[in-house]
Design a protein around this motif. Structure first.
Motif, PDB file in Angstrom:
ATOM      1  N   ALA A 113      10.456  -8.473 -31.179  1.00 50.16           N
ATOM      2  CA  ALA A 113       9.860  -9.457 -29.618  1.00 50.16           C
ATOM      3  C   ALA A 113       8.617  -8.334 -28.581  1.00 50.16           C
ATOM      4  O   ALA A 113       9.526  -7.653 -28.418  1.00 50.16           O
ATOM      5  CB  ALA A 113      10.457 -10.118 -30.105  1.00 50.16           C
ATOM      6  N   GLY A 114       7.541  -8.597 -27.703  1.00 48.88           N
ATOM      7  CA  GLY A 114       6.941  -8.273 -27.049  1.00 48.88           C
ATOM      8  C   GLY A 114       7.433  -6.109 -27.361  1.00 48.88           C
ATOM      9  O   GLY A 114       6.528  -5.763 -26.654  1.00 48.88           O
ATOM     10  N   ARG A 130      -0.825 -16.184 -31.111  1.00 50.84           N
ATOM     11  CA  ARG A 130      -1.193 -15.221 -29.515  1.00 50.84           C
ATOM     12  C   ARG A 130      -2.150 -14.180 -29.998  1.00 50.84           C
ATOM     13  O   ARG A 130      -2.545 -13.987 -28.223  1.00 50.84           O
ATOM     14  CB  ARG A 130      -0.303 -14.417 -30.066  1.00 50.84           C
ATOM     15  CG  ARG A 130       1.418 -14.834 -29.851  1.00 50.84           C
ATOM     16  CD  ARG A 130       1.176 -16.071 -28.409  1.00 50.84           C
ATOM     17  NE  ARG A 130       2.588 -16.364 -28.482  1.00 50.84           N
ATOM     18  CZ  ARG A 130       2.569 -17.526 -27.445  1.00 50.84           C
ATOM     19  NH1 ARG A 130       1.834 -17.920 -26.398  1.00 50.84           N
ATOM     20  NH2 ARG A 130       3.587 -18.079 -26.872  1.00 50.84           N
ATOM     21  N   ASP A 159      12.196  -9.640 -36.595  1.00 50.38           N
ATOM     22  CA  ASP A 159      10.909  -9.579 -36.246  1.00 50.38           C
ATOM     23  C   ASP A 159      10.570 -11.355 -35.957  1.00 50.38           C
ATOM     24  O   ASP A 159       9.750 -11.883 -36.829  1.00 50.38           O
ATOM     25  CB  ASP A 159      10.124  -8.641 -36.735  1.00 50.38           C
ATOM     26  CG  ASP A 159      10.740  -7.507 -36.884  1.00 50.38           C
ATOM     27  OD1 ASP A 159       9.848  -6.191 -37.642  1.00 50.38           O
ATOM     28  OD2 ASP A 159      11.196  -7.222 -35.849  1.00 50.38           O
ATOM     29  N   LEU A 160       9.894 -11.439 -35.090  1.00 52.16           N
ATOM     30  CA  LEU A 160       9.070 -12.508 -34.785  1.00 52.16           C
ATOM     31  C   LEU A 160       7.655 -12.940 -34.173  1.00 52.16           C
ATOM     32  O   LEU A 160       7.122 -13.256 -34.452  1.00 52.16           O
ATOM     33  CB  LEU A 160       9.144 -13.481 -33.439  1.00 52.16           C
ATOM     34  CG  LEU A 160      11.363 -12.921 -32.921  1.00 52.16           C
ATOM     35  CD1 LEU A 160      11.130 -13.375 -31.519  1.00 52.16           C
ATOM     36  CD2 LEU A 160      11.131 -14.506 -33.885  1.00 52.16           C
ATOM     37  N   SER A 161       6.913 -11.450 -34.878  1.00 48.24           N
ATOM     38  CA  SER A 161       5.777 -11.686 -34.150  1.00 48.24           C
ATOM     39  C   SER A 161       4.752 -10.660 -35.870  1.00 48.24           C
ATOM     40  O   SER A 161       6.119  -9.748 -36.966  1.00 48.24           O
ATOM     41  CB  SER A 161       5.274 -10.119 -33.528  1.00 48.24           C
ATOM     42  OG  SER A 161       5.087 -10.444 -32.602  1.00 48.24           O
ATOM     43  N   TYR A 191       3.532 -14.901 -33.126  1.00 46.53           N
ATOM     44  CA  TYR A 191       4.330 -15.097 -32.293  1.00 46.53           C
ATOM     45  C   TYR A 191       5.325 -16.252 -33.077  1.00 46.53           C
ATOM     46  O   TYR A 191       4.852 -16.596 -32.148  1.00 46.53           O
ATOM     47  CB  TYR A 191       4.634 -14.237 -31.127  1.00 46.53           C
ATOM     48  CG  TYR A 191       5.717 -14.169 -30.599  1.00 46.53           C
ATOM     49  CD1 TYR A 191       6.287 -15.187 -29.681  1.00 46.53           C
ATOM     50  CD2 TYR A 191       6.493 -13.215 -30.799  1.00 46.53           C
ATOM     51  CE1 TYR A 191       6.948 -14.947 -29.275  1.00 46.53           C
ATOM     52  CE2 TYR A 191       8.186 -13.271 -29.984  1.00 46.53           C
ATOM     53  CZ  TYR A 191       7.558 -14.022 -29.303  1.00 46.53           C
ATOM     54  OH  TYR A 191       9.718 -13.866 -28.428  1.00 46.53           O
ATOM     55  N   ASN A 192       6.200 -16.284 -33.560  1.00 44.63           N
ATOM     56  CA  ASN A 192       7.188 -17.355 -33.741  1.00 44.63           C
ATOM     57  C   ASN A 192       6.401 -18.680 -33.823  1.00 44.63           C
ATOM     58  O   ASN A 192       7.230 -19.352 -33.570  1.00 44.63           O
ATOM     59  CB  ASN A 192       8.442 -17.231 -32.198  1.00 44.63           C
ATOM     60  CG  ASN A 192       9.431 -17.814 -32.430  1.00 44.63           C
ATOM     61  OD1 ASN A 192      10.074 -18.508 -33.512  1.00 44.63           O
ATOM     62  ND2 ASN A 192       9.550 -18.812 -31.634  1.00 44.63           N
ATOM     63  N   SER A 198       4.908  -6.614 -38.979  1.00 42.31           N
ATOM     64  CA  SER A 198       5.512  -6.607 -38.178  1.00 42.31           C
ATOM     65  C   SER A 198       6.459  -6.218 -37.341  1.00 42.31           C
ATOM     66  O   SER A 198       6.005  -5.417 -37.241  1.00 42.31           O
ATOM     67  CB  SER A 198       6.847  -7.965 -39.299  1.00 42.31           C
ATOM     68  OG  SER A 198       7.220  -7.144 -39.480  1.00 42.31           O
ATOM     69  N   TYR A 201      -0.258 -10.296 -25.075  1.00 40.41           N
ATOM     70  CA  TYR A 201      -0.701 -10.287 -26.375  1.00 40.41           C
ATOM     71  C   TYR A 201      -2.318  -9.571 -26.429  1.00 40.41           C
ATOM     72  O   TYR A 201      -3.315 -10.349 -26.700  1.00 40.41           O
ATOM     73  CB  TYR A 201      -0.294 -11.689 -26.912  1.00 40.41           C
ATOM     74  CG  TYR A 201       0.916 -11.739 -26.882  1.00 40.41           C
ATOM     75  CD1 TYR A 201       1.131 -13.289 -25.966  1.00 40.41           C
ATOM     76  CD2 TYR A 201       1.530 -12.159 -28.441  1.00 40.41           C
ATOM     77  CE1 TYR A 201       2.251 -13.705 -25.828  1.00 40.41           C
ATOM     78  CE2 TYR A 201       2.871 -12.103 -27.436  1.00 40.41           C
ATOM     79  CZ  TYR A 201       3.246 -13.724 -26.914  1.00 40.41           C
ATOM     80  OH  TYR A 201       4.314 -13.840 -26.462  1.00 40.41           O
ATOM     81  N   SER A 205       3.781  -4.514 -29.005  1.00 39.60           N
ATOM     82  CA  SER A 205       3.204  -4.512 -30.515  1.00 39.60           C
ATOM     83  C   SER A 205       2.904  -3.687 -31.016  1.00 39.60           C
ATOM     84  O   SER A 205       1.955  -3.029 -31.811  1.00 39.60           O
ATOM     85  CB  SER A 205       1.809  -5.212 -30.018  1.00 39.60           C
ATOM     86  OG  SER A 205       2.211  -6.864 -29.832  1.00 39.60           O
TER      87      SER A 205
END
Lengths: 112, 113
Positions: B96-97, B55, B29-31, B50-51, B93, A97, B99
């Motif tokens: 996942a994974g 993070r 979107d989870l982030s 994240y979720n 947002s 991250y 950025s």
């Protein structure tokens, strides 16, 4: 020295010109390179992203990454007045991250 | 329209006060990411969730805090506000994974008087 350097402009070009926007960076760990367009006081809009070195084309926009020189570019062909905005480059490493590092943006004005 | 929503659009408050900014990510979107943009500082990363879990953290002041709820919306709390906190606050947002693929909301303009 900032991790990402971007000329703030402003850059004024006539309609129809080819525009070249550039960023340099110092962190060799960056793997993903993004370009955002931001109209005045609006949220940045993702134009395109590129992984590692090479070129990527999307319509009138072409992104170019040269990791050996730590230099990225965004070319806009046949520029339009609606392209007038601030363009932000952004970068991130891969794995885990990590935070995105943004350039300060180049203000572009396309004159009709 | 990116699909990311933020409320309120504008907020005017006095020094010393506390405010809460709200963000709803794109569907799926989870982030969620929070950024501050002021005229002299550019776009500064504050924090990522994240979720529901924190993070990554950027240059977020101790007076600022955030959380992401089970329905994935997020709130950014700013307390003991100072004049220098006046800025645009953006939420973004991403799937996942990814950025590198962030979609920004329209922002909340905060003015501290």
């Amino acid at each position: 020295q900032k991790e990402v350097e971007q000329d703030p402009g402003p850059l004024s070009v006539p309609e129809g010109a080819i525009v070249s926007l550039n960023c340099t960076y110092s962190n060799s760990a960056f793997q993903y390179f993004m370009w955002y367009r931001q109209y005045s006081r609006k949220g940045p809009e993702l134009l395109m992203y590129t992984y590692s070195s090479g070129n990527k084309e999307d319509g009138r926009f072409t992104a170019q990454v040269d990791k050996s020189s730590k230099y990225i570019s965004l070319f806009i062909r046949d520029s339009q007045p609606s392209d007038s905005a601030t363009y932000l480059c952004a970068m991130i490493g891969s794995g885990g991250y990590q935070k995105v590092t943004f350039g300060t943006g180049t203000k572009l004005q396309v004159i009709p | 329209d990116s699909g990311v929503t933020q409320t309120p659009k504008h907020l005017i408050t006095a020094t010393g006060q506390r405010v809460t900014l709200r963000c709803s990510p794109r569907s799926g979107d989870l982030s969620v990411y929070w950024y501050q943009q002021s005229l002299d500082q550019g776009l500064q990363f504050l924090i990522q969730y994240y979720n529901g879990e924190e993070r990554a953290k950027g240059n977020i002041l101790e007076r600022f805090s955030a959380q992401q709820f089970p329905d994935l919306h997020s709130e950014l709390n700013l307390s003991s506000l100072e004049l220098g906190d006046s800025a645009l606050y953006f939420c973004a947002s991403s799937p996942a994974g990814t950025s590198y693929e962030q979609y920004f909301g329209p922002g909340t303009r905060l003015t501290v008087t």
